[in-house]
Design a protein around this motif. Structure first.
Motif, short mmCIF file in Angstrom:
data_model
loop_
_atom_site.label_atom_id
_atom_site.label_comp_id
_atom_site.label_asym_id
_atom_site.label_seq_id
_atom_site.Cartn_x
_atom_site.Cartn_y
_atom_site.Cartn_z
N GLU A 17 -8.88 -46.81 -21.94
CA GLU A 17 -9.86 -46.58 -23.55
C GLU A 17 -10.72 -47.57 -23.50
OE1 GLU A 17 -7.66 -50.52 -26.27
OE2 GLU A 17 -7.52 -50.40 -23.69
N ASP A 18 -11.68 -47.14 -24.83
CA ASP A 18 -13.20 -47.74 -24.83
C ASP A 18 -14.02 -46.45 -23.48
OD1 ASP A 18 -12.42 -49.22 -26.57
OD2 ASP A 18 -12.20 -51.02 -26.04
N ARG A 19 -13.67 -45.99 -22.92
CA ARG A 19 -14.44 -45.23 -21.49
C ARG A 19 -14.10 -43.23 -22.25
NH1 ARG A 19 -14.17 -47.63 -17.19
NH2 ARG A 19 -15.63 -45.61 -16.56
N GLN A 20 -14.90 -43.31 -22.62
CA GLN A 20 -15.54 -41.86 -23.04
C GLN A 20 -15.23 -40.81 -21.36
OE1 GLN A 20 -18.82 -40.35 -25.44
NE2 GLN A 20 -17.52 -39.66 -27.02
N MET A 21 -14.76 -39.51 -21.79
CA MET A 21 -14.44 -38.85 -20.46
C MET A 21 -15.13 -37.30 -20.72
SD MET A 21 -10.49 -39.59 -20.35
CE MET A 21 -10.15 -38.38 -18.79
N LEU A 58 -6.04 -37.83 -25.35
CA LEU A 58 -7.17 -36.63 -25.17
C LEU A 58 -8.03 -36.72 -25.91
CD1 LEU A 58 -8.28 -34.05 -23.75
CD2 LEU A 58 -6.51 -33.14 -25.89
N LEU A 59 -7.96 -36.77 -27.17
CA LEU A 59 -8.53 -37.34 -28.57
C LEU A 59 -9.71 -37.96 -28.64
CD1 LEU A 59 -6.20 -35.90 -31.02
CD2 LEU A 59 -7.98 -34.60 -30.32
N ALA A 64 -10.17 -40.06 -25.68
CA ALA A 64 -11.14 -40.33 -24.72
C ALA A 64 -12.21 -39.30 -24.76
CB ALA A 64 -10.14 -39.75 -23.61
N LEU A 65 -12.07 -38.28 -26.02
CA LEU A 65 -12.89 -37.67 -25.92
C LEU A 65 -13.66 -38.13 -27.14
CD1 LEU A 65 -11.74 -33.95 -26.23
CD2 LEU A 65 -12.47 -35.11 -24.55
N GLY A 66 -13.47 -39.33 -27.81
CA GLY A 66 -14.32 -39.94 -29.28
C GLY A 66 -13.77 -39.06 -30.18
N VAL A 67 -13.10 -38.00 -30.49
CA VAL A 67 -12.93 -37.65 -31.88
C VAL A 67 -11.69 -38.75 -32.98
CG1 VAL A 67 -11.11 -35.54 -32.96
CG2 VAL A 67 -12.46 -35.25 -30.40
N ALA A 68 -10.97 -39.64 -32.27
CA ALA A 68 -10.37 -40.34 -32.70
C ALA A 68 -10.10 -42.14 -31.03
CB ALA A 68 -8.27 -40.34 -32.71
N SER A 69 -9.98 -42.57 -32.10
CA SER A 69 -9.42 -44.10 -31.74
C SER A 69 -7.57 -44.45 -31.24
CB SER A 69 -10.17 -45.56 -32.64
OG SER A 69 -9.26 -45.48 -33.27
N PHE A 70 -7.95 -45.02 -30.69
CA PHE A 70 -6.68 -45.32 -29.84
C PHE A 70 -5.84 -46.55 -31.21
CE2 PHE A 70 -8.46 -44.37 -25.98
CZ PHE A 70 -7.15 -43.71 -25.43
#
Length: 266
Positions: free
Chosen positions: A149-153, A257-258, A260-266
C-alpha cells in the motif's frame, strides 16, 4: 518287465488367478500413510520460522519503490518452503504427494473448482464490502495489501507478486491445509468415512482462516475458505480446491497488481 503307468492328462489351461475379495474397494482406497498432525505442526513451525528469518534478513526497506527481493523473499519464500516440507513428508512417511494428498488431474474437478471459486468470489466480494463498512478500510486490509500500500513496485516485482498470489500461492496453501492437514484429520478413527471428510473440512477451514494471523480478518477469511473447502469435500481431490482458490484470488491479486503499478488505488 514293468509296465508304465498311464499319465493323467494335463489341464487345457491354468486356472485364472483369484481376484481379491474386494478389488474395487482396494483400488478405490489408497494405501494408508504414516503421518498425522505432527507432520502438519512441523510444517507450521517451518512456515513461521522461515517467515521470521526472512523478516530479519530483509530488514527495513525504507522509502521508495518496494525491491523485488522483498516480494520474492517476504511474501513467497516462507509458504513455498513450508509446502515443500509438506511434500517431503509424504515421501518420507507416506506414499508420495500424488497418493497421500489426492493430487489426481480430472477436468471434472477443474469445472467443480471453477464453479465453487466463482461462487466464493461473489460471497467474498459481498463479505469484504460489508466487512469494510463495519470495521473500516484500514482494519479490513490484508497483510500483503498493507505491504504494498502506498508503495510503487517495479513492473517485474508487480508481475511476480501477481502470479504468486493468483497461481502459485494457492497451490502451496492447498498442499498445506487441504492436503496435509486434511489427510491428518481423515486418518483419525471416525464412525464413518463421511464423518472423517466433514471433520477434515471443518478443521482445515478454521485453521486456514486462523493461520493467516490476522485476527480482525478471521471472520472474512472463513467466508473465503468455505467454498474452497467445499470443492475439496465434493470431489475428494486437491486440484478442485486449488482451482477454486486460484479463481477466488484472481481479483484481489489483480487489484494489488494495478495498485502496485500506480494504475489504480486500493
Amino acid at each position: 518287465m514293468t509296465t508304465s503307468q498311464p499319465r493323467e492328462p494335463l489341464p487345457d489351461a491354468l486356472p485364472p488367478p483369484e481376484e481379491p475379495a474386494d478389488a474395487t474397494a482396494f483400488l478405490a482406497s489408497p494405501p494408508a500413510h504414516r503421518w498425522g498432525f505432527g507432520a502438519f505442526l512441523l510444517v507450521e513451525v517451518v512456515l513461521l520460522a522461515s517467515a521470521a528469518f526472512v523478516s530479519v534478513l530483509v530488514g527495513d526497506t525504507g522509502p521508495g519503490p518496494l525491491p523485488i527481493r522483498v516480494v520474492l523473499l517476504g511474501t513467497m519464500l516462507p509458504t513455498m518452503i513450508a509446502a515443500a516440507v509438506a511434500v517431503l513428508v509424504t515421501y518420507v512417511r507416506g506414499n508420495g504427494p500424488l497418493v497421500d494428498l489426492r493430487i489426481e488431474w480430472r477436468w471434472a474437478d477443474v469445472r467443480v473448482g471453477f464453479k465453487y471459486g466463482c461462487i466464493g468470489l461473489v460471497f467474498t466480494t459481498v463479505a469484504a464490502y460489508l466487512w469494510t463498512r463495519l470495521v473500516g478500510d484500514a482494519n479490513a486490509t490484508s497483510a500483503i495489501s498493507s505491504l504494498v500500500e502506498d508503495r510503487q513496485m517495479s513492473v517485474s516485482a508487480a508481475v511476480v507478486m501477481f502470479v504468486y498470489l493468483w497461481l502459485l500461492g494457492p497451490i502451496c496453501e492447498e498442499v498445506i491445509y487441504r492436503g496435509l492437514l486434511w489427510g491428518a484429520a481423515e486418518r483419525l478413527q471416525w464412525r464413518s468415512e463421511r464423518w472423517g471428510r466433514v471433520a477434515a473440512f471443518l478443521l482445515s477451514t478454521a485453521v486456514f482462516a486462523a493461520s493467516h494471523l490476522e485476527p480482525l480478518r478471521t471472520t472474512l477469511l472463513l467466508v473465503i475458505a468455505v467454498p474452497i473447502g467445499l470443492a475439496r469435500l465434493v470431489t475428494g481431490r486437491l486440484p478442485a480446491s486449488i482451482v477454486a482458490h486460484q479463481v477466488n484470488n484472481f481479483l484481489p491479486a489483480l487489484t494489488i497488481l494495478l495498485g502496485a503499478l500506480g494504475v489504480a488505488s486500493f
